[in-house]
Design a protein around this motif. Structure first.
Motif: not given
Length: 67
Positions: A14-39
């Motif tokens: 909304n403020q920076m007018d980005l078209v794409r936001i991406e994030a990466r995590c280690h495959p074993d880091n289930v917590g980070s994966s869930r945060v990204m999916e829930k977001s």
């Protein structure tokens, strides 16, 4: 943590007018994966051997949200 990520995504879209936001995590880091999916981010794939850490090439999971 999910609320923080959602607010950062909102700021980026909304403020920076980005078209794409991406994030990466280690495959074993289930917590980070869930945060990204829930977001609202979607899993895009596995980046094979994309980083070199502690003497080993490691995979990363890629998540993204596109406007």
């Amino acid at each position: 943590m999910t609320e923080v990520v959602k607010r950062i995504i909102e700021l980026g879209l909304n403020q920076m007018d980005l078209v794409r936001i991406e994030a990466r995590c280690h495959p074993d880091n289930v917590g980070s994966s869930r945060v990204m999916e829930k977001s609202g981010m979607q899993f895009e794939g596995l980046l094979r051997k994309s980083i070199y850490t502690k003497g080993v090439h490691q995979d990363l999971k890629m998540y993204a949200l596109v406007r």
